[in-house]
Design a protein around this motif. Structure first.
Motif, PDB file in Angstrom:
ATOM      1  N   VAL A 172      11.495   4.685   6.199  1.00  0.00           N
ATOM      2  CA  VAL A 172      10.740   3.980   7.244  1.00  0.00           C
ATOM      3  C   VAL A 172       9.264   3.957   6.848  1.00  0.00           C
ATOM      4  O   VAL A 172       8.618   5.003   6.768  1.00  0.00           O
ATOM      5  N   GLY A 173       8.746   2.759   6.586  1.00  0.00           N
ATOM      6  CA  GLY A 173       7.399   2.611   6.026  1.00  0.00           C
ATOM      7  C   GLY A 173       7.567   2.387   4.534  1.00  0.00           C
ATOM      8  O   GLY A 173       7.852   3.324   3.787  1.00  0.00           O
ATOM      9  N   LEU A 174       7.422   1.104   4.100  1.00  0.00           N
ATOM     10  CA  LEU A 174       7.714   0.769   2.694  1.00  0.00           C
ATOM     11  C   LEU A 174       6.431   0.436   1.948  1.00  0.00           C
ATOM     12  O   LEU A 174       6.316  -0.607   1.314  1.00  0.00           O
ATOM     13  N   GLY A 175       5.443   1.327   2.039  1.00  0.00           N
ATOM     14  CA  GLY A 175       4.180   1.124   1.332  1.00  0.00           C
ATOM     15  C   GLY A 175       4.166   1.885   0.020  1.00  0.00           C
ATOM     16  O   GLY A 175       5.206   2.064  -0.622  1.00  0.00           O
ATOM     17  N   GLY A 222       6.624   4.909   0.480  1.00  0.00           N
ATOM     18  CA  GLY A 222       7.998   4.626   0.897  1.00  0.00           C
ATOM     19  C   GLY A 222       8.765   3.745  -0.069  1.00  0.00           C
ATOM     20  O   GLY A 222       9.944   3.999  -0.337  1.00  0.00           O
ATOM     21  N   VAL A 271      12.793   0.155   6.053  1.00  0.00           N
ATOM     22  CA  VAL A 271      12.307  -0.407   7.325  1.00  0.00           C
ATOM     23  C   VAL A 271      10.790  -0.504   7.264  1.00  0.00           C
ATOM     24  O   VAL A 271      10.119   0.460   6.883  1.00  0.00           O
ATOM     25  N   ALA A 281       7.511   7.456   6.155  1.00  0.00           N
ATOM     26  CA  ALA A 281       6.296   7.463   5.308  1.00  0.00           C
ATOM     27  C   ALA A 281       5.349   6.376   5.807  1.00  0.00           C
ATOM     28  O   ALA A 281       5.105   5.380   5.135  1.00  0.00           O
ATOM     29  N   PRO A 329       1.532   5.241   7.814  1.00  0.00           N
ATOM     30  CA  PRO A 329       0.143   5.698   7.658  1.00  0.00           C
ATOM     31  C   PRO A 329      -0.254   6.775   8.671  1.00  0.00           C
ATOM     32  O   PRO A 329       0.243   6.800   9.800  1.00  0.00           O
ATOM     33  N   THR A 330      -1.173   7.641   8.241  1.00  0.00           N
ATOM     34  CA  THR A 330      -1.775   8.637   9.138  1.00  0.00           C
ATOM     35  C   THR A 330      -3.290   8.607   8.902  1.00  0.00           C
ATOM     36  O   THR A 330      -3.842   9.516   8.276  1.00  0.00           O
ATOM     37  N   THR A 366       1.272  12.489   5.451  1.00  0.00           N
ATOM     38  CA  THR A 366       0.378  13.638   5.540  1.00  0.00           C
ATOM     39  C   THR A 366      -0.051  13.798   6.994  1.00  0.00           C
ATOM     40  O   THR A 366      -0.515  12.832   7.615  1.00  0.00           O
ATOM     41  N   GLU A 387       4.078  14.504   0.164  1.00  0.00           N
ATOM     42  CA  GLU A 387       4.153  13.679  -1.042  1.00  0.00           C
ATOM     43  C   GLU A 387       2.916  13.935  -1.880  1.00  0.00           C
ATOM     44  O   GLU A 387       1.803  14.000  -1.356  1.00  0.00           O
ATOM     45  N   PRO A 406      -1.157   7.590  -7.519  1.00  0.00           N
ATOM     46  CA  PRO A 406      -1.116   6.147  -7.787  1.00  0.00           C
ATOM     47  C   PRO A 406      -1.341   5.881  -9.276  1.00  0.00           C
ATOM     48  O   PRO A 406      -2.175   6.524  -9.906  1.00  0.00           O
ATOM     49  N   MET A 445       3.237   6.796 -10.006  1.00  0.00           N
ATOM     50  CA  MET A 445       4.122   7.163  -8.891  1.00  0.00           C
ATOM     51  C   MET A 445       5.589   7.237  -9.279  1.00  0.00           C
ATOM     52  O   MET A 445       6.290   8.176  -8.918  1.00  0.00           O
ATOM     53  N   HIS A 477      -6.651   7.186   0.349  1.00  0.00           N
ATOM     54  CA  HIS A 477      -6.040   7.450   1.636  1.00  0.00           C
ATOM     55  C   HIS A 477      -5.825   8.941   1.855  1.00  0.00           C
ATOM     56  O   HIS A 477      -5.361   9.352   2.906  1.00  0.00           O
TER      57      HIS A 477
HETATM   58  N1  LIG Z   1      -0.652   6.477  -1.233  1.00  0.00           N
HETATM   59  C1  LIG Z   1      -0.730   7.702  -1.697  1.00  0.00           C
HETATM   60  O1  LIG Z   1      -1.150   7.915  -2.827  1.00  0.00           O
HETATM   61  C2  LIG Z   1      -0.268   8.888  -0.879  1.00  0.00           C
HETATM   62  C3  LIG Z   1      -0.073  10.109  -1.526  1.00  0.00           C
HETATM   63  C4  LIG Z   1       0.372  11.197  -0.775  1.00  0.00           C
HETATM   64  C5  LIG Z   1       0.599  11.056   0.601  1.00  0.00           C
HETATM   65  N2  LIG Z   1       0.386   9.848   1.210  1.00  0.00           N
HETATM   66  C6  LIG Z   1       0.627   9.753   2.644  1.00  0.00           C
HETATM   67  O2  LIG Z   1       1.830   9.008   2.848  1.00  0.00           O
HETATM   68  C7  LIG Z   1       1.742   8.261   4.072  1.00  0.00           C
HETATM   69  C8  LIG Z   1       2.004   6.793   3.778  1.00  0.00           C
HETATM   70  O3  LIG Z   1       0.993   6.350   2.901  1.00  0.00           O
HETATM   71  P1  LIG Z   1       1.109   4.979   2.106  1.00  0.00           P
HETATM   72  O4  LIG Z   1       0.030   5.027   1.083  1.00  0.00           O
HETATM   73  O5  LIG Z   1       2.510   4.734   1.662  1.00  0.00           O
HETATM   74  O6  LIG Z   1       0.731   3.953   3.270  1.00  0.00           O
HETATM   75  P2  LIG Z   1       0.887   2.345   3.217  1.00  0.00           P
HETATM   76  O7  LIG Z   1      -0.079   1.821   4.196  1.00  0.00           O
HETATM   77  O8  LIG Z   1       0.890   1.880   1.802  1.00  0.00           O
HETATM   78  O9  LIG Z   1       2.383   2.134   3.769  1.00  0.00           O
HETATM   79  C9  LIG Z   1       2.773   2.439   5.049  1.00  0.00           C
HETATM   80  C10 LIG Z   1       3.748   1.363   5.515  1.00  0.00           C
HETATM   81  O10 LIG Z   1       4.235   1.751   6.806  1.00  0.00           O
HETATM   82  C11 LIG Z   1       4.424   0.567   7.557  1.00  0.00           C
HETATM   83  N3  LIG Z   1       4.526   0.943   8.963  1.00  0.00           N
HETATM   84  C12 LIG Z   1       3.543   1.243   9.853  1.00  0.00           C
HETATM   85  N4  LIG Z   1       4.081   1.575  11.047  1.00  0.00           N
HETATM   86  C13 LIG Z   1       5.425   1.489  10.905  1.00  0.00           C
HETATM   87  C14 LIG Z   1       6.519   1.721  11.775  1.00  0.00           C
HETATM   88  N5  LIG Z   1       6.337   2.117  13.043  1.00  0.00           N
HETATM   89  N6  LIG Z   1       7.766   1.506  11.309  1.00  0.00           N
HETATM   90  C15 LIG Z   1       7.965   1.105  10.029  1.00  0.00           C
HETATM   91  N7  LIG Z   1       6.958   0.874   9.146  1.00  0.00           N
HETATM   92  C16 LIG Z   1       5.711   1.082   9.591  1.00  0.00           C
HETATM   93  C17 LIG Z   1       3.233  -0.299   7.188  1.00  0.00           C
HETATM   94  O11 LIG Z   1       3.479  -1.655   7.477  1.00  0.00           O
HETATM   95  C18 LIG Z   1       3.116  -0.012   5.691  1.00  0.00           C
HETATM   96  O12 LIG Z   1       3.843  -0.956   4.904  1.00  0.00           O
HETATM   97  C19 LIG Z   1       0.341   8.547   4.645  1.00  0.00           C
HETATM   98  O13 LIG Z   1       0.433   9.607   5.548  1.00  0.00           O
HETATM   99  C20 LIG Z   1      -0.442   8.984   3.413  1.00  0.00           C
HETATM  100  O14 LIG Z   1      -1.507   9.826   3.756  1.00  0.00           O
HETATM  101  C21 LIG Z   1      -0.031   8.765   0.490  1.00  0.00           C
END
Ligand SMILES: NC(=O)c1ccc[n+]([C@@H]2O[C@H](COP(=O)([O-])OP(=O)(O)OC[C@H]3O[C@@H](n4cnc5c(N)ncnc54)[C@H](O)[C@@H]3O)[C@@H](O)[C@H]2O)c1
Length: 429
Positions: A26-29, A32, A49, A99, A101-102, A137, A176, A180, A183, A282
């Motif tokens: 859930v959360g495909l960024g 995810g 998702v 996964a 955003p926070t 996080t 996680e 970047p 990954m 982030h």
């Molecule tokens: N990017 C990194 O390098 C990294 C590394 C370690 C930890 N994190 C942590 O992982 C988490 C996610 O980070 P990210 O970089 O993947 O964020 P991101 O913004 O790339 O992806 C998050 C995805 O979640 C989706 N989303 C938001 N609300 C949603 C919901 N209710 N249901 C489904 N999808 C939803 C968004 O549309 C987005 O595509 C954060 O807490 C971040 O701090 C990130």
């Protein structure tokens, strides 16, 4: 020493039985999507998702919706095999990895609305025996708070006696740590920490990660696992702040910070990091605030580090202003916008902050970002132009190197002749 074998090759080396037939991510960024595609490569049926239709459509067309080495191929084969499909609404599955955003809010407190919305949405499709893992996080206590949300949404999943530990599902936190740019590789190779709301929950989460992780997997409580992620990034932030403070002092004394640091590092027990224009992304620029927010009286060092790092862009801006006054020109070329070298991620980027500030305050700004095709709207609205570095440098009197992208290493020094160069990352020393 770990080898850089593509993860798809590594699967053959892993005879681990997979305890879950379907997993929903859930959360495909940035986090995810690589996780979903990697799970799918292990033969698991993955239901991705995301609330973003753009992301869901791209994935179902077998494309990653952001740039990350090796990810496109992984997504392509996961979708082509039929084992990865994306949806805009949660679907039933045996395990869920959240996964989302926070971020932090203006007052630096955590914004947990994404986690809350995702948890409440997932709760609707849960069945007895499912596993829910949070990877975002988060402040310490979040996994137990999510268990409370699930109890509210689904009283039928609360076993007799109530209480967080009596849910008929398992809940765990797994931070996680992937970097970047690396990954897809690190997802498999890094050590993982899995924290369960109970030891049984941790064991189940470990079994899921064992299906694709080659690093060690350490079990603990959800609270410790949440704290581990926060102190890792606060530790990095404090160390970077020290290097940045050295750079601030050196600038006032007209001394070369990189030379001083490299000589100090000849000491057998000293390893000072490199300074830069600030801390972005982030994670490191955000996560320490989660601890500071929970324990303001007991985190003066972490708070000071955040302030030093957040202050660095202003030091760079002040230096540009000083040079502009001296040479009588406001034509500036900003090299790099990303928050770190060789990625396209502009979130919380100090380079962006500097370029936007200069453009807003009467400088004639050209920006070069080889990893971005379209001008970010924050810069477009303040009249900066996105150019290749050749013409951008030629048209400027001040060249500010903000990001150590590999592409900038080979800029011909002859093209910089007659320009005032401010190298914020030490790449051209
Ligand atoms: N990017 C990194 O390098 C990294 C590394 C370690 C930890 N994190 C942590 O992982 C988490 C996610 O980070 P990210 O970089 O993947 O964020 P991101 O913004 O790339 O992806 C998050 C995805 O979640 C989706 N989303 C938001 N609300 C949603 C919901 N209710 N249901 C489904 N999808 C939803 C968004 O549309 C987005 O595509 C954060 O807490 C971040 O701090 C990130």
């Amino acid at each position: 020493m770990a080898t850089e074998t593509p993860p798809t090759e590594l699967w053959r080396l892993l005879p681990v039985p997979i305890p879950f037939e379907t997993v929903s991510v859930v959360g495909l960024g940035y986090i995810g999507l690589p996780t979903a595609a990697t799970l799918a490569s292990r033969g698991i049926q993955v239901l991705g998702v995301d609330v973003s239709l753009k992301a869901v459509n791209a994935i179902n067309e077998a494309r990653a919706h952001f740039s990350e080495p090796d990810l496109d191929g992984l997504v392509q084969s996961a979708v082509a095999s039929g084992r990865l499909r994306a949806y805009t609404e949660p679907q039933p599955a045996d395990a869920f990895i959240i996964a989302v955003p926070t971020p932090i809010q203006h007052d630096k407190s955590p914004d947990m609305t994404y986690v809350e919305n995702a948890t409440r949405a997932v709760a609707k499709v849960l069945k007895e025996g499912d596993l829910v893992i949070l990877e975002s996080t988060s402040p310490v206590g979040t996994t137990e708070w999510m268990a409370g949300l699930i109890r509210e949404e689904r009283p039928d999943l609360v076993a007799a006696g109530g209480g967080v530990h009596d849910l008929k599902i398992s809940m765990a936190y797994c931070p996680e740590r992937i970097l970047p740019g690396r990954m897809v590789f690190e997802l498999v190779e890094n050590d993982r920490i899995v924290g369960g709301v109970t030891p049984g929950c941790a064991a189940r989460a470990k079994a899921l990660y064992a299906s694709f992780v080659r690093g060690n997997i350490f079990e603990t409580s959800s609270g410790v696992a949440e704290l581990v992620k926060l102190i890792e990034n606060a530790y990095r932030d404090v160390n970077i702040a020290f290097a940045n403070e050295v750079a601030n002092v050196c600038q006032r004394m007209g001394l070369d910070a990189w030379e001083a640091i490299s000589l100090a590092n000849k000491h057998p027990r000293v390893t000072i990091l490199n300074p830069g224009p600030g801390v972005g992304g982030h994670c490191i620029a955000v996560d320490p605030w989660f601890l500071i927010d929970q324990h303001p009286k007991h985190t003066p060092l972490m708070k000071a580090a955040r302030e030093v790092n957040d202050g660095r862009p202003h030091t760079v801006i002040a230096r540009v202003a000083e040079v502009a006054t001296k040479i009588g020109s406001r034509k500036v070329c900003c090299l790099g916008l990303a928050y770190k070298p060789d990625v396209d991620d502009l979130r919380e980027s100090p380079a962006m902050e500097i370029a936007v500030h200069l453009a807003k305050h009467g400088y004639d700004v050209r920006v070069c970002e080889p990893h971005v095709e379209d001008m970010p709207s924050a810069l477009e609205t303040v009249g900066a132009s996105l150019q290749d570095f050749g013409p951008a440098i030629a048209d400027s009197d001040i060249v500010v190197l903000l990001v150590g992208h590999t592409a900038f290493k080979d800029i011909d020094p002859a093209s910089l002749e007659g320009k005032t160069v401010i190298d914020c990352v030490g790449l051209w020393r």
